[in-house]
Write an enzyme that holds these catalytic residues in place. Structure first.
Site, PDB file in Angstrom:
ATOM      1  N   LYS A   1      -1.598  -4.604   6.567  1.00 20.28           N
ATOM      2  CA  LYS A   1      -2.118  -3.452   6.957  1.00 20.28           C
ATOM      3  C   LYS A   1      -2.184  -4.150   8.882  1.00 20.28           C
ATOM      4  O   LYS A   1      -2.632  -2.957   9.528  1.00 20.28           O
ATOM      5  CB  LYS A   1      -3.900  -4.138   6.614  1.00 20.28           C
TER       6      LYS A   1
ATOM      7  N   SER B   1       3.236  -6.187  -1.098  1.00 14.69           N
ATOM      8  CA  SER B   1       2.450  -6.342   0.382  1.00 14.69           C
ATOM      9  C   SER B   1       1.346  -7.121   1.057  1.00 14.69           C
ATOM     10  O   SER B   1       0.631  -7.295   1.858  1.00 14.69           O
ATOM     11  CB  SER B   1       1.526  -4.927   0.165  1.00 14.69           C
TER      12      SER B   1
HETATM   13  C1  LIG Z   1      -3.664  -1.479   1.739  1.00  6.88           C
HETATM   14  C2  LIG Z   1      -3.013  -1.945   0.812  1.00  6.88           C
HETATM   15  C3  LIG Z   1      -2.067  -1.629  -0.420  1.00  6.88           C
HETATM   16  C4  LIG Z   1      -1.991   0.119   0.003  1.00  6.88           C
HETATM   17  O1  LIG Z   1      -1.633   0.308   0.993  1.00  6.88           O
HETATM   18  P1  LIG Z   1      -1.953   1.997   1.347  1.00  6.88           P
HETATM   19  O2  LIG Z   1      -1.812   2.422   2.349  1.00  6.88           O
HETATM   20  O3  LIG Z   1      -3.322   2.386   0.853  1.00  6.88           O
HETATM   21  O4  LIG Z   1      -1.027   2.255  -0.209  1.00  6.88           O
HETATM   22  C5  LIG Z   1      -1.081  -1.868  -0.448  1.00  6.88           C
HETATM   23  N1  LIG Z   1      -0.996  -3.467  -1.242  1.00  6.88           N
HETATM   24  C6  LIG Z   1      -1.864  -4.283   0.075  1.00  6.88           C
HETATM   25  C7  LIG Z   1      -2.312  -5.566  -0.175  1.00  6.88           C
HETATM   26  C8  LIG Z   1      -2.989  -3.181   0.519  1.00  6.88           C
HETATM   27  O5  LIG Z   1      -3.918  -4.506   1.525  1.00  6.88           O
END
Ligand SMILES: *Cc1c(COP(=O)(O)O)cnc(C)c1O
Length: 309
Positions: free
Chosen positions: A46, A291
């Protein structure tokens, strides 16, 4: 619509702030590759989108930014605002994880609690921004945010030039729309597969119906993916560039987290592990975007063996 040149421009802008995270090979020999955004500064991807957006806000004269987030986006906005000497106000859900709230506060941002759904906290953050003259930074439905997240895709192409299949977690769709744009506009043959929890299947349902579908509040363990609908800006990109959306069960998400922790020795949060859960079904040389890694470890989780008596 965001194009690859926007993502390349974002990359220049965020270069001094974000980490070029490694691509890890599964040490257990499954062939899986992990794009390790749990090792990104603030513990999730993010920071990429937030940095790109907040830097623009500052260039346009803003001194205060506000957002609504289940945690990782809030932490990212707080981090970059702090770094740029700006104030930040972050609206989080009433059930936000203590680790994420602590993370946000550690950057000196103000935290406000509101509701349980992303719509509630985003509306509150936008209201705060209007009332206090701050710039609202959306978590996914914003061109600068999408372009920032897309830098993940540029790095994947450099790090794994022969990549063929990429699994990406899907919440509001910022990560996948940026990443898919970078991948498809460079190499159309790469397959991009979005992954959602069965309990938060709004993008999956939207694909089936061919139009945006909203779901009610959900309790999935993947708290970063509890969005109720794809974004206005992300949805057309998902329709254009994402090859498929697949669903994973809560048990599969937990199993992927355990596998990553015990076998691969990686601390990954449930939202970050859904891509691995889906990739584990097929195995082979496919890449999963991991992510985020902001997970609360209870003290008992840290005791590896029964204590002797
Ligand atoms: C926000 C987030 C997502 C999803 O991302 P989007 O851009 O909202 O689809 C996935 N994994 C983690 C760890 C996140 O913080």
């Amino acid at each position: 619509m965001v194009a690859i040149h926007d993502i390349k421009a974002a990359r220049e802008r965020v270069a001094g702030v974000i980490v070029r995270t490694p691509v890890l090979e599964d040490p257990c020999g499954s062939g899986l590759l992990f794009k390790a955004e749990h090792l990104q500064r603030t513990g999730s991807f993010k920071l990429r989108g937030a940095t790109n957006r907040v830097m623009r806000a500052q260039a346009e004269g803003a001194e205060h930014v506000a957002t609504g987030s289940s945690g990782n986006h809030g932490q990212a906005v707080a981090c970059i605002a702090h770094r740029l000497g700006m104030r930040a106000t972050i609206v989080v859900p009433r059930d936000a994880s203590p680790a994420k709230v602590r993370g946000i506060r550690s950057y000196g941002a103000a935290v406000e609690f509101c509701g349980l759904t992303s719509d509630e906290r985003l509306a509150r953050a936008a209201e705060i921004a209007r009332a206090r003259g701050a710039v609202f930074v959306p978590p996914y439905d914003d061109e600068d945010v999408i372009a920032g997240q897309g830098t993940v895709g540029l790095e994947i192409l450099e790090q794994v030039p022969d990549v063929r299949v990429v699994y990406v977690p899907v919440g509001g769709g910022g990560l996948i729309s940026g990443t898919a744009t970078a991948l498809k506009e460079s190499r159309p043959s790469v397959r991009v597969i979005g992954v959602e929890p069965e309990l938060a299947n709004d993008t999956y349902l939207s694909r089936q119906r061919g139009e945006v579908v909203s779901i009610g509040p959900t309790t999935t363990i993947a708290d970063g993916l509890r969005t109720s609908h794809p974004g206005e800006l992300t949805w057309p990109v998902v329709q254009r560039y994402v090859d498929d959306i697949v669903l994973v069960s809560e048990d599969e998400i937990r199993a992927a987290c355990r596998y990553l922790l015990r076998q691969a020795k990686q601390v990954v949060e449930p939202s970050g592990a859904v891509s691995v859960a889906a990739a584990m079904r097929t195995g082979g040389r496919v890449l999963a975007v991991v992510s985020g890694g902001n997970v609360d470890l209870a003290p008992e989780d840290l005791v590896p063996f029964p204590t002797p008596h």
